[in-house]
Scaffold this motif. Structure first.
Motif, PDB file in Angstrom:
ATOM      1  N   GLU A   1      60.729 -27.344  47.431  1.00  0.00           N
ATOM      2  CA  GLU A   1      59.530 -27.375  46.611  1.00  0.00           C
ATOM      3  C   GLU A   1      58.318 -27.389  47.537  1.00  0.00           C
ATOM      4  O   GLU A   1      58.385 -27.882  48.662  1.00  0.00           O
ATOM      5  CB  GLU A   1      59.503 -28.623  45.717  1.00  0.00           C
ATOM      6  CG  GLU A   1      60.628 -28.664  44.688  1.00  0.00           C
ATOM      7  CD  GLU A   1      60.605 -29.946  43.865  1.00  0.00           C
ATOM      8  OE1 GLU A   1      59.840 -30.882  44.250  1.00  0.00           O
ATOM      9  OE2 GLU A   1      61.324 -30.025  42.860  1.00  0.00           O
ATOM     10  N   LEU A   2      57.207 -26.832  47.058  1.00  0.00           N
ATOM     11  CA  LEU A   2      55.957 -26.832  47.807  1.00  0.00           C
ATOM     12  C   LEU A   2      54.852 -27.291  46.882  1.00  0.00           C
ATOM     13  O   LEU A   2      54.667 -26.737  45.798  1.00  0.00           O
ATOM     14  CB  LEU A   2      55.656 -25.432  48.350  1.00  0.00           C
ATOM     15  CG  LEU A   2      54.354 -25.259  49.142  1.00  0.00           C
ATOM     16  CD1 LEU A   2      54.384 -26.086  50.421  1.00  0.00           C
ATOM     17  CD2 LEU A   2      54.106 -23.788  49.466  1.00  0.00           C
ATOM     18  N   GLY A   3      54.124 -28.328  47.304  1.00  0.00           N
ATOM     19  CA  GLY A   3      53.063 -28.872  46.473  1.00  0.00           C
ATOM     20  C   GLY A   3      51.767 -28.091  46.591  1.00  0.00           C
ATOM     21  O   GLY A   3      51.531 -27.370  47.561  1.00  0.00           O
ATOM     22  N   LYS A   4      50.908 -28.235  45.598  1.00  0.00           N
ATOM     23  CA  LYS A   4      49.589 -27.612  45.656  1.00  0.00           C
ATOM     24  C   LYS A   4      48.778 -28.254  46.772  1.00  0.00           C
ATOM     25  O   LYS A   4      48.683 -29.473  46.875  1.00  0.00           O
ATOM     26  CB  LYS A   4      48.870 -27.761  44.318  1.00  0.00           C
ATOM     27  CG  LYS A   4      49.442 -26.895  43.210  1.00  0.00           C
ATOM     28  CD  LYS A   4      48.606 -26.960  41.947  1.00  0.00           C
ATOM     29  CE  LYS A   4      49.159 -26.017  40.873  1.00  0.00           C
ATOM     30  NZ  LYS A   4      48.359 -26.081  39.617  1.00  0.00           N
TER      31      LYS A   4
ATOM     32  N   SER B   1      45.746 -19.201  46.499  1.00  0.00           N
ATOM     33  CA  SER B   1      46.267 -20.571  46.441  1.00  0.00           C
ATOM     34  C   SER B   1      47.456 -20.756  47.378  1.00  0.00           C
ATOM     35  O   SER B   1      47.916 -21.878  47.577  1.00  0.00           O
ATOM     36  CB  SER B   1      46.678 -20.925  45.009  1.00  0.00           C
ATOM     37  OG  SER B   1      47.586 -19.974  44.488  1.00  0.00           O
ATOM     38  N   PHE B   2      47.959 -19.638  47.961  1.00  0.00           N
ATOM     39  CA  PHE B   2      49.128 -19.706  48.848  1.00  0.00           C
ATOM     40  C   PHE B   2      48.984 -18.694  49.973  1.00  0.00           C
ATOM     41  O   PHE B   2      48.672 -17.530  49.731  1.00  0.00           O
ATOM     42  CB  PHE B   2      50.406 -19.422  48.057  1.00  0.00           C
ATOM     43  CG  PHE B   2      51.649 -19.329  48.909  1.00  0.00           C
ATOM     44  CD1 PHE B   2      52.087 -20.403  49.665  1.00  0.00           C
ATOM     45  CD2 PHE B   2      52.392 -18.152  48.952  1.00  0.00           C
ATOM     46  CE1 PHE B   2      53.231 -20.318  50.449  1.00  0.00           C
ATOM     47  CE2 PHE B   2      53.536 -18.053  49.730  1.00  0.00           C
ATOM     48  CZ  PHE B   2      53.959 -19.146  50.483  1.00  0.00           C
ATOM     49  N   VAL B   3      49.203 -19.153  51.224  1.00  0.00           N
ATOM     50  CA  VAL B   3      49.092 -18.283  52.397  1.00  0.00           C
ATOM     51  C   VAL B   3      50.285 -18.516  53.310  1.00  0.00           C
ATOM     52  O   VAL B   3      50.714 -19.657  53.530  1.00  0.00           O
ATOM     53  CB  VAL B   3      47.784 -18.556  53.175  1.00  0.00           C
ATOM     54  CG1 VAL B   3      47.780 -17.812  54.512  1.00  0.00           C
ATOM     55  CG2 VAL B   3      46.573 -18.137  52.346  1.00  0.00           C
TER      56      VAL B   3
ATOM     57  N   LYS C   1      39.956 -27.611  53.248  1.00  0.00           N
ATOM     58  CA  LYS C   1      38.708 -27.435  52.495  1.00  0.00           C
ATOM     59  C   LYS C   1      38.959 -26.764  51.154  1.00  0.00           C
ATOM     60  O   LYS C   1      38.377 -27.156  50.134  1.00  0.00           O
ATOM     61  CB  LYS C   1      37.739 -26.608  53.340  1.00  0.00           C
ATOM     62  CG  LYS C   1      36.424 -26.269  52.650  1.00  0.00           C
ATOM     63  CD  LYS C   1      35.562 -25.401  53.552  1.00  0.00           C
ATOM     64  CE  LYS C   1      34.277 -24.951  52.868  1.00  0.00           C
ATOM     65  NZ  LYS C   1      33.466 -24.066  53.753  1.00  0.00           N
ATOM     66  N   ARG C   2      39.836 -25.776  51.130  1.00  0.00           N
ATOM     67  CA  ARG C   2      40.075 -25.010  49.905  1.00  0.00           C
ATOM     68  C   ARG C   2      41.295 -25.480  49.124  1.00  0.00           C
ATOM     69  O   ARG C   2      41.562 -24.972  48.032  1.00  0.00           O
ATOM     70  CB  ARG C   2      40.246 -23.532  50.244  1.00  0.00           C
ATOM     71  CG  ARG C   2      39.008 -22.900  50.857  1.00  0.00           C
ATOM     72  CD  ARG C   2      39.151 -21.413  50.855  1.00  0.00           C
ATOM     73  NE  ARG C   2      38.083 -20.724  51.539  1.00  0.00           N
ATOM     74  CZ  ARG C   2      38.019 -19.413  51.683  1.00  0.00           C
ATOM     75  NH1 ARG C   2      38.982 -18.653  51.176  1.00  0.00           N
ATOM     76  NH2 ARG C   2      37.031 -18.845  52.321  1.00  0.00           N
ATOM     77  N   GLY C   3      42.059 -26.411  49.674  1.00  0.00           N
ATOM     78  CA  GLY C   3      43.246 -26.883  48.979  1.00  0.00           C
ATOM     79  C   GLY C   3      44.322 -25.831  48.854  1.00  0.00           C
ATOM     80  O   GLY C   3      44.998 -25.729  47.823  1.00  0.00           O
ATOM     81  N   ILE C   4      44.491 -25.027  49.924  1.00  0.00           N
ATOM     82  CA  ILE C   4      45.471 -23.935  49.899  1.00  0.00           C
ATOM     83  C   ILE C   4      46.838 -24.456  50.327  1.00  0.00           C
ATOM     84  O   ILE C   4      46.946 -25.259  51.259  1.00  0.00           O
ATOM     85  CB  ILE C   4      45.040 -22.807  50.867  1.00  0.00           C
ATOM     86  CG1 ILE C   4      43.654 -22.286  50.506  1.00  0.00           C
ATOM     87  CG2 ILE C   4      46.042 -21.665  50.863  1.00  0.00           C
ATOM     88  CD1 ILE C   4      43.053 -21.387  51.561  1.00  0.00           C
ATOM     89  N   SER C   5      47.878 -24.002  49.673  1.00  0.00           N
ATOM     90  CA  SER C   5      49.239 -24.268  50.135  1.00  0.00           C
ATOM     91  C   SER C   5      49.564 -23.286  51.254  1.00  0.00           C
ATOM     92  O   SER C   5      49.346 -22.085  51.104  1.00  0.00           O
ATOM     93  CB  SER C   5      50.244 -24.130  48.996  1.00  0.00           C
ATOM     94  OG  SER C   5      49.990 -25.089  47.993  1.00  0.00           O
ATOM     95  N   PHE C   6      50.083 -23.803  52.374  1.00  0.00           N
ATOM     96  CA  PHE C   6      50.273 -22.997  53.571  1.00  0.00           C
ATOM     97  C   PHE C   6      51.710 -23.101  54.049  1.00  0.00           C
ATOM     98  O   PHE C   6      52.297 -24.195  54.066  1.00  0.00           O
ATOM     99  CB  PHE C   6      49.365 -23.516  54.696  1.00  0.00           C
ATOM    100  CG  PHE C   6      48.400 -22.516  55.235  1.00  0.00           C
ATOM    101  CD1 PHE C   6      48.733 -21.694  56.307  1.00  0.00           C
ATOM    102  CD2 PHE C   6      47.140 -22.394  54.685  1.00  0.00           C
ATOM    103  CE1 PHE C   6      47.824 -20.783  56.820  1.00  0.00           C
ATOM    104  CE2 PHE C   6      46.215 -21.494  55.186  1.00  0.00           C
ATOM    105  CZ  PHE C   6      46.561 -20.671  56.256  1.00  0.00           C
ATOM    106  N   VAL C   7      52.300 -21.976  54.441  1.00  0.00           N
ATOM    107  CA  VAL C   7      53.551 -21.969  55.189  1.00  0.00           C
ATOM    108  C   VAL C   7      53.227 -21.407  56.573  1.00  0.00           C
ATOM    109  O   VAL C   7      52.850 -20.244  56.712  1.00  0.00           O
ATOM    110  CB  VAL C   7      54.633 -21.108  54.508  1.00  0.00           C
ATOM    111  CG1 VAL C   7      55.852 -20.965  55.431  1.00  0.00           C
ATOM    112  CG2 VAL C   7      55.069 -21.747  53.191  1.00  0.00           C
TER     113      VAL C   7
END
Length: 327
Positions: free
Chosen positions: A38-41, A177-179, A206-212
Motif C-alpha cells: 500500500e502507498l499512502g497519500k 499526485s504520484f511520481v 510541499k505538494r503532498g505528492i506520493s513518491f516512489v
C-alpha cells in the motif's frame, strides 16, 4: 506512513515473453512477481535492489506504461489495472516520471520551454499565456533562474544537473499526485546529487505528492523516504520504515545491502565485509522456493522448495523469509 491510501497493489505481476527465433518456443521473464503493498497519500518510499531486480519494471507498471500480467492496481479507490487508451488519460495526468538519463529523456530539437509546455498542450491545460506562466513558475520551483536564461535554450546547452531539474519540472508541471523517480541522480556528479535529492524532497513535501524513489544506493534513502522496500529477483522481500530498516534489516539480502554501503572511516577498510556469494538469478528460470536461497548464509531445506510468506514481524515491518515464518 500516511493514513489515507493512494495505491493498493494486490498480487501484481509483470511478465515478458522472450522470443528466441521462429522454431524455438518462447520463454517467460518474470520481472515482477506477485507483489503486494500500500502507498499512502503524500508518502515517499524508496524501492531498492540490484540491477535486474525488477525495480524499474514495477515503477513503469504502476504508471501503466506497462500492462500488468496479473493482479490489481487500485488508485484512489478505482481499479486501473485494465484501463487503456482514453479511459486512462485522466490517470496519466495524475502521474509523473523522472527518468535516469536526463539527456536521453529530452527531445534534442525542442527548447526547454517547449519541453515543459508539451504536457500542458496534450492535456489541454490553460491558454497560451497561462501555459507560459506555468512553465516559468515550474522553472522557478526547480531553481533554474533567471527563467529567461533557461527557457529558450536546448537540452545540449545545459549541464546534467540543470537538465535533471528540467526533468523534475516536467514531471511535476501537471500537479500530479504520484511520481516515480527512477535512479534520478545516478548519472550526476556527486556534488550535485544531494542538491537534486533535496530539491525533490522539498517539492514532494510541499505538494503532498506520493513518491516512489527507485535506487540501488541505500545510503540516500533514509533522507528521502518514510519507508524502504527491498526488491530481489522480482519479489518484494522487505518493507519497513526507513529508520528501522537501516538500523535493523531482517532479510539476509537487506543485511547484505546494508553491509555494502561504503564506510568513510579508513580504519574500517581493513574489516572484511560479509557479501553473499554468487549473482542474482535469471528471471527466466528463477530458483524454486525462496529466490535468494542459493546465496543465503542461513538457508534451510524449506527455503529450497517453498516460497516464503510475507510475515509482519513488527507493525509496518514486513519480511518475506522463512527465518521469521518459523517463529
Amino acid at each position: 506512513m500516511a493514513d489515507e491510501k493512494l495505491f493498493l497493489v494486490k498480487d501484481l505481476s509483470k511478465w515478458f515473453t522472450v522470443r528466441r527465433g521462429l522454431l524455438a518456443p518462447p520463454l517467460t521473464l518474470r520481472a515482477v512477481d506477485n507483489v503486494n503493498f500500500e502507498l499512502g497519500k503524500g508518502e515517499a518510499i524508496s524501492l531498492v535492489g540490484e540491477s535486474g531486480s525488477g525495480k524499474t519494471t514495477l515503477g513503469k507498471t504502476l504508471l501503466r506504461l506497462y500492462d500488468p500480467t496479473s493482479g490489481q492496481i487500485i488508485f484512489k479507490g478505482r481499479d486501473i489495472t485494465r484501463l487503456n487508451g482514453k479511459d486512462l488519460l485522466w490517470y496519466k495526468r495524475e502521474t509523473g516520471l523522472v527518468q535516469q538519463d536526463p539527456y536521453g529523456a529530452m527531445p534534442s530539437f525542442m527548447t526547454i520551454f517547449r519541453i515543459l509546455e508539451e504536457p500542458l498542450i496534450i492535456h489541454k491545460v490553460g491558454s497560451k499565456e497561462e501555459r507560459r506562466e506555468m512553465v516559468f513558475r515550474a522553472l522557478e520551483e526547480v531553481r533554474l533562474t533567471p527563467v529567461e536564461d533557461f527557457a529558450f535554450k536546448y537540452p545540449h546547452m545545459l549541464s546534467g544537473g540543470q537538465l535533471q531539474r528540467v526533468a523534475i519540472a516536467r514531471a511535476l508541471i501537471l500537479r500530479p499526485s504520484f511520481v516515480v523517480a527512477d535512479e534520478p541522480v545516478s548519472m550526476l556528479d556527486a556534488s550535485v546529487r544531494v542538491e537534486v535529492l533535496t530539491l525533490m524532497r522539498e517539492l514532494q513535501e510541499k505538494r503532498g505528492i506520493s513518491f516512489v524513489y527507485i535506487t540501488h544506493d541505500l545510503s540516500t534513502t533514509r533522507y528521502f523516504s518514510e519507508r524502504i522496500f527491498i526488491m530481489y529477483a522480482g519479489h518484494l522481500v522487505e518493507q519497513s520504515p526507513s529508520h528501522v530498516l537501516v538500523r535493523e534489516p531482517l532479510h539476509p539480502y537487506s543485511q547484505a545491502l546494508i553491509n555494502a554501503i561504503p564506510d568513510p572511516d579508513p580504519e574500517n577498510r581493513k574489516r572484511l565485509r560479509k557479501v553473499p556469494p554468487g549473482e542474482p538469478p535469471s528471471l527466466i528460470s528463477p530458483p524454486p522456493g525462496c529466490r535468494f536461497h542459493p546465496r543465503c548464509p542461513y538457508v534451510m531445506d524449506v527455503c529450497r522448495s517453498e516460497e516464503p510468506p510475507n510475515v509482519e514481524v513488527k507493525p509496518g515491518h514486513v519480511v518475506k523469509c522463512w527465518l521469521y515464518a518459523k517463529n
